[in-house]
Design an enzyme around this catalytic site. Structure first.
Site, PDB file in Angstrom:
ATOM      1  N   SER A  20      16.856  58.952  48.067  1.00 52.08           N
ATOM      2  CA  SER A  20      15.835  59.916  47.685  1.00 52.08           C
ATOM      3  C   SER A  20      15.446  60.793  48.867  1.00 52.08           C
ATOM      4  O   SER A  20      14.280  61.137  49.062  1.00 52.08           O
ATOM      5  CB  SER A  20      14.591  59.198  47.137  1.00 52.08           C
ATOM      6  OG  SER A  20      13.859  60.028  46.273  1.00 52.08           O
ATOM      7  N   SER A  78       9.737  61.612  42.895  1.00 53.24           N
ATOM      8  CA  SER A  78      11.151  61.935  43.126  1.00 53.24           C
ATOM      9  C   SER A  78      12.010  61.936  41.868  1.00 53.24           C
ATOM     10  O   SER A  78      13.187  62.301  41.937  1.00 53.24           O
ATOM     11  CB  SER A  78      11.755  60.967  44.157  1.00 53.24           C
ATOM     12  OG  SER A  78      11.296  61.293  45.447  1.00 53.24           O
ATOM     13  N   LYS A  90      13.826  65.075  41.237  1.00 54.26           N
ATOM     14  CA  LYS A  90      15.135  65.355  41.848  1.00 54.26           C
ATOM     15  C   LYS A  90      16.257  65.399  40.805  1.00 54.26           C
ATOM     16  O   LYS A  90      17.330  65.952  41.066  1.00 54.26           O
ATOM     17  CB  LYS A  90      15.455  64.311  42.921  1.00 54.26           C
ATOM     18  CG  LYS A  90      14.599  64.429  44.190  1.00 54.26           C
ATOM     19  CD  LYS A  90      15.013  63.388  45.216  1.00 54.26           C
ATOM     20  CE  LYS A  90      14.335  63.591  46.569  1.00 54.26           C
ATOM     21  NZ  LYS A  90      12.929  63.187  46.583  1.00 54.26           N
TER      22      LYS A  90
END
Length: 420
Positions: free
Chosen positions: A166, A108, A111
């Protein structure tokens, strides 16, 4: 009138003719040399001048731990991560690294690139009612913030769902608003190249484990540093707690999963921590981009897949690298530099279709080539180059005519001399 040669004087006349032609040819060669283009002449004139030394190859391409310590510098901590990096967020100087360009699954932490790409196109005040199809295709076991179809969210709420929880569900909705999943992945790829992050290959914008999706400690540091220069990004990544919309107008609390920021679940809060983003998947292990400020100095640390300890090791290794980076201030020389970060674009004025948000007709991301990936093309001859060759041809022709004229005069004189 016919001009001929008597046998008696042919040999002498031939010698004279050859001499004249040779002289004319030498003249023509000299004129051709003088007629070369100005650029060529300058190049010849400075050929012997010293050239600037080429910059040395980046040492960050080397494997292993890299640090250039001065006397009295603290020892680099023992870190088990497969790849890590410590950099000054202001200057971009890399203070130390380990396998900085090793390509690994980012989880993640990818991101951050998603936010850098999409934040400027979606203003936080925009209202959006989620549709069921926007939540399709979320990977099994994904982290979620609880986005539901039929509920109207502010874009700012969805961004908090991305940064704090997340939430892959929030990423899917924002990507849909941005033009779709595939289009967003292509835009992210272009953004990575524009930032000089060449190790990153984007397949799934949420960072979900997908074959071929990779990044590096170097690239993640680039994303983290660029994010800190975007006020919206910096605000979201440093938020520890927030309220998130639920059904029937209700709201519930969410907490940032970056434990260095919150000091939760057995990890002590790191003083001065700004953010940025943590991640975990089966293939990636634990990954983290952490930034902290102490005095006038801000450091960015990236840690990818620690090999020792459990799930909390990534935070403790990041802590030790931050401590080392602050203690090493002025005591180490950079081992490399992160690329210069362009100014963050302003968010669009309001909700609209992608074409209107960008102020012009929509373009396919594949049609937009980042500046650093442009390929050289063969240049057409310039006007100067073309006229230079035309001038040279003219001079050569004139020289040839001159040579013929000289030969003719000599022959006539020789003929008259032979007859007398």
């Amino acid at each position: 009138m016919t001009i001929g040669f008597s046998f008696r004087t042919a040999a002498s006349r031939s010698a004279v003719t050859r001499t004249a032609l040779t002289c004319s040819a030498l003249c023509a060669a000299g004129l051709l040399a003088a007629a070369q283009s100005p650029a060529t002449a300058v190049t010849t004139a400075v050929a012997g001048a010293p050239r600037p030394a080429a910059p040395p190859p980046a040492s960050l391409d080397r494997t292993g731990t890299l640090v250039r310590a001065r006397p009295g510098a603290p020892d680099v901590p023992d870190v088990s991560a497969l790849s890590w990096l410590v950099a000054d967020a202001r200057t971009g100087d890399v203070l130390a690294s380990h396998n900085a360009h090793r390509r690994l699954p980012p989880a993640s932490t990818l991101k951050t690139l998603f936010a850098l790409t999409v934040l400027p196109t979606l203003p936080g005040t925009t209202l959006h009612t989620v549709r069921e199809r926007e939540l399709e295709g979320i990977g099994a076991g994904s982290s979620m913030v609880g986005v539901e179809d039929g509920i109207t969210y502010r874009v700012a709420d969805l961004w908090r769902g991305v940064f704090l929880n997340s939430g892959n569900d929030a990423v899917h909705v924002l990507a849909s608003m941005n033009g779709g999943w595939t289009s967003t992945a292509a835009q992210m790829q272009a953004k990575a190249r524009a930032l000089g992050a060449d190790d990153t290959h984007v397949v799934s914008p949420d960072g979900y484990d997908t074959p071929g999706q990779v990044s590096s400690a170097y690239d993640l540091a680039v994303f983290g540093r660029a994010g800190l220069r975007n006020p919206d990004f910096a605000r979201y990544c440093s938020t520890a707690e927030a309220m998130f919309p639920g059904e029937a107008g209700s709201r519930y609390g969410i907490q940032n999963t970056n434990r260095l920021l919150t000091g939760a679940n057995g990890v002590g809060h790191y003083p001065g921590l700004i953010g940025v983003k943590n991640g975990y998947t089966t293939n990636a292990g634990n990954t983290l981009i952490a930034a902290a400020k102490r005095g006038s100095r801000t450091l960015v640390v990236t840690v990818m897949n620690p090999q020792a300890g459990g799930g909390l090791t990534v935070y403790e290794e990041a802590r030790s690298l931050l401590d080392w980076g602050f203690a090493a201030d002025g005591r180490v020389d950079p081992v490399g530099t992160l690329p210069e970060v362009p100014a963050a674009p302003a968010a669009a004025a309001g909700p609209s279709a992608p074409a209107a948000r960008h102020g012009g007709p929509a373009r396919s991301p594949a049609a937009v080539r980042p500046a650093d990936s442009a390929r050289p093309v063969a240049a057409a001859p310039s006007d100067d180059e073309e006229s230079g060759w035309s001038d040279a041809a003219g001079i050569a022709g004139a020289a040839a005519l001159g040579a013929a004229g000289v030969a003719l005069v000599l022959r006539l004189r020789a003929r008259r001399s032979g007859r007398g």
